[in-house]
Design a protein around this motif. Sequence first.
Motif, PDB file in Angstrom:
ATOM      1  N   GLN A 232       0.834  -1.199   0.000  1.00  0.00           N
ATOM      2  CA  GLN A 232       0.000   0.000   0.000  1.00  0.00           C
ATOM      3  C   GLN A 232       0.870   1.251   0.000  1.00  0.00           C
ATOM      4  OE1 GLN A 232      -3.000   0.021   3.122  1.00  0.00           O
ATOM      5  NE2 GLN A 232      -3.398  -2.161   2.836  1.00  0.00           N
TER       6      GLN A 232
ATOM      7  N   THR B  33      16.173   7.826  -0.396  1.00  0.00           N
ATOM      8  CA  THR B  33      14.838   8.291  -0.767  1.00  0.00           C
ATOM      9  C   THR B  33      14.179   8.966   0.423  1.00  0.00           C
ATOM     10  OG1 THR B  33      14.573   6.506  -2.385  1.00  0.00           O
ATOM     11  CG2 THR B  33      12.570   7.586  -1.608  1.00  0.00           C
TER      12      THR B  33
ATOM     13  N   ASP C  91       3.059  10.185   6.340  1.00  0.00           N
ATOM     14  CA  ASP C  91       2.282   9.506   5.303  1.00  0.00           C
ATOM     15  C   ASP C  91       1.607   8.236   5.827  1.00  0.00           C
ATOM     16  OD1 ASP C  91       3.027  11.405   3.448  1.00  0.00           O
ATOM     17  OD2 ASP C  91       4.733  10.259   2.705  1.00  0.00           O
TER      18      ASP C  91
ATOM     19  N   GLN D 173       3.876   1.496  -1.188  1.00  0.00           N
ATOM     20  CA  GLN D 173       4.518   1.609  -2.503  1.00  0.00           C
ATOM     21  C   GLN D 173       3.617   2.349  -3.490  1.00  0.00           C
ATOM     22  OE1 GLN D 173       5.696  -2.107  -4.306  1.00  0.00           O
ATOM     23  NE2 GLN D 173       5.691  -1.224  -6.360  1.00  0.00           N
ATOM     24  N   TYR D 174       2.344   1.981  -3.515  1.00  0.00           N
ATOM     25  CA  TYR D 174       1.430   2.571  -4.487  1.00  0.00           C
ATOM     26  C   TYR D 174       0.981   3.975  -4.074  1.00  0.00           C
ATOM     27  CZ  TYR D 174       1.314  -2.122  -6.439  1.00  0.00           C
ATOM     28  OH  TYR D 174       1.683  -3.326  -6.983  1.00  0.00           O
ATOM     29  N   SER D 175       0.720   4.170  -2.795  1.00  0.00           N
ATOM     30  CA  SER D 175       0.231   5.477  -2.353  1.00  0.00           C
ATOM     31  C   SER D 175       1.315   6.555  -2.395  1.00  0.00           C
ATOM     32  CB  SER D 175      -0.339   5.371  -0.936  1.00  0.00           C
ATOM     33  OG  SER D 175       0.659   4.984  -0.011  1.00  0.00           O
ATOM     34  N   CYS D 176       2.564   6.154  -2.155  1.00  0.00           N
ATOM     35  CA  CYS D 176       3.670   7.117  -2.144  1.00  0.00           C
ATOM     36  C   CYS D 176       4.537   7.035  -3.392  1.00  0.00           C
ATOM     37  CB  CYS D 176       4.546   6.897  -0.909  1.00  0.00           C
ATOM     38  SG  CYS D 176       3.667   7.085   0.647  1.00  0.00           S
ATOM     39  N   ASN D 177       4.169   6.143  -4.310  1.00  0.00           N
ATOM     40  CA  ASN D 177       4.892   5.993  -5.570  1.00  0.00           C
ATOM     41  C   ASN D 177       6.376   5.695  -5.338  1.00  0.00           C
ATOM     42  OD1 ASN D 177       4.995   5.885  -8.390  1.00  0.00           O
ATOM     43  ND2 ASN D 177       5.592   8.039  -8.560  1.00  0.00           N
ATOM     44  N   TYR D 178       6.636   4.779  -4.424  1.00  0.00           N
ATOM     45  CA  TYR D 178       8.016   4.402  -4.129  1.00  0.00           C
ATOM     46  C   TYR D 178       8.595   3.508  -5.224  1.00  0.00           C
ATOM     47  CZ  TYR D 178       7.918   6.098   0.714  1.00  0.00           C
ATOM     48  OH  TYR D 178       7.856   6.885   1.836  1.00  0.00           O
ATOM     49  N   ASP D 179       9.893   3.580  -5.372  1.00  0.00           N
ATOM     50  CA  ASP D 179      10.624   2.605  -6.175  1.00  0.00           C
ATOM     51  C   ASP D 179      10.310   1.229  -5.571  1.00  0.00           C
ATOM     52  OD1 ASP D 179      12.587   0.776  -7.025  1.00  0.00           O
ATOM     53  OD2 ASP D 179      14.146   2.297  -7.137  1.00  0.00           O
ATOM     54  N   PRO D 180       9.893   0.233  -6.381  1.00  0.00           N
ATOM     55  CA  PRO D 180       9.507  -1.082  -5.828  1.00  0.00           C
ATOM     56  C   PRO D 180      10.626  -1.773  -5.060  1.00  0.00           C
ATOM     57  CG  PRO D 180       9.715  -1.164  -8.225  1.00  0.00           C
ATOM     58  CD  PRO D 180       9.734   0.277  -7.845  1.00  0.00           C
TER      59      PRO D 180
END
Length: 305
Positions: A59, A112, A118, A61-68
């Motif tokens: 969640q 990062t 968040d 990763q997708y909500s904060c647009n993190y590098d996977p």
Amino acid sequence: MEFDLENSLTSLEEHHSDTVPNLFASESDHMPSRNFLHCLKNPGFNVSFRQEAISLLLQAQYSCNYDPFIPYLAVNYMDRFIAKQEIPQGKPWILRLVVISCLSLAAKMKNTHFSVSDFQGEEAGFIFDTQTINRMELLILDALNWRMRSITPFSFVHFFISVLELKDPSFSQPLKDRATEIIFKAQNEIKFLEFKPSIVAASALLVASNELLPLQFPFLKCSISSCALVNKERLLNCFNALQEMVEMECYESMLDTMSCTRTPLSVLDRHCTKSESETASTTSITDGSAVTEIKRRKLNGYGSK
């Protein structure tokens, strides 16, 4: 300096001659203990804790647009931590604190920006101050013996691609990209924790080769199987497990697509849909044997020369 998961022991682009043997020699130090893996084979607190933690990390990763690679590294830290540190039950706030701390450490390793706010809204239910998070980070670091440059399957992808000796080098990147997708998905499955990172990397590349270069697959399979640093039996087991995971994913995706596109428009359509549903019900009973048969074919195909 930012940590590159593909170069765990060095910041250089190229693998030196002494780097690969060191990777193979050290990879077990970056895996959960055997006792922990044994506990995970039985449904219980650690299994549910891990599943919920991975869900929160995805969640994030997708909500904060993190590098996977950040949540992937965070899961690696979490697995190694809970393998050594007993997690008290009945305290749900610990789950979120461990997730936030592992994610914070992973973000630091990848240079990062990470904002605790968040993950600390009213919907989260728990608010942690910076001091509390720092204490948990130190606890995790101590459990990991400060080994933060984790050796993961990504550390071996470059090496095994070179072992393949591809006739057309242009296929290197597509193979790497597909193997990367498979490695990311495999982390969610508990059963893959028992395999060394090198075995997961080699197996993922074989599955990718079987998909993208089926005619060359027998040769590519022999190239990796012949590597002196690879346990052939473990490679076969992991390859079959990954192949089954990919096939089940495709099967479920196909079912989802069919369920979305099929809409009864008439009495005849409704009758056909009912018949198809009955057929699907009959088929579902034999799905287990079908998957077993697929797995048997894959195993036989792998073992053939």
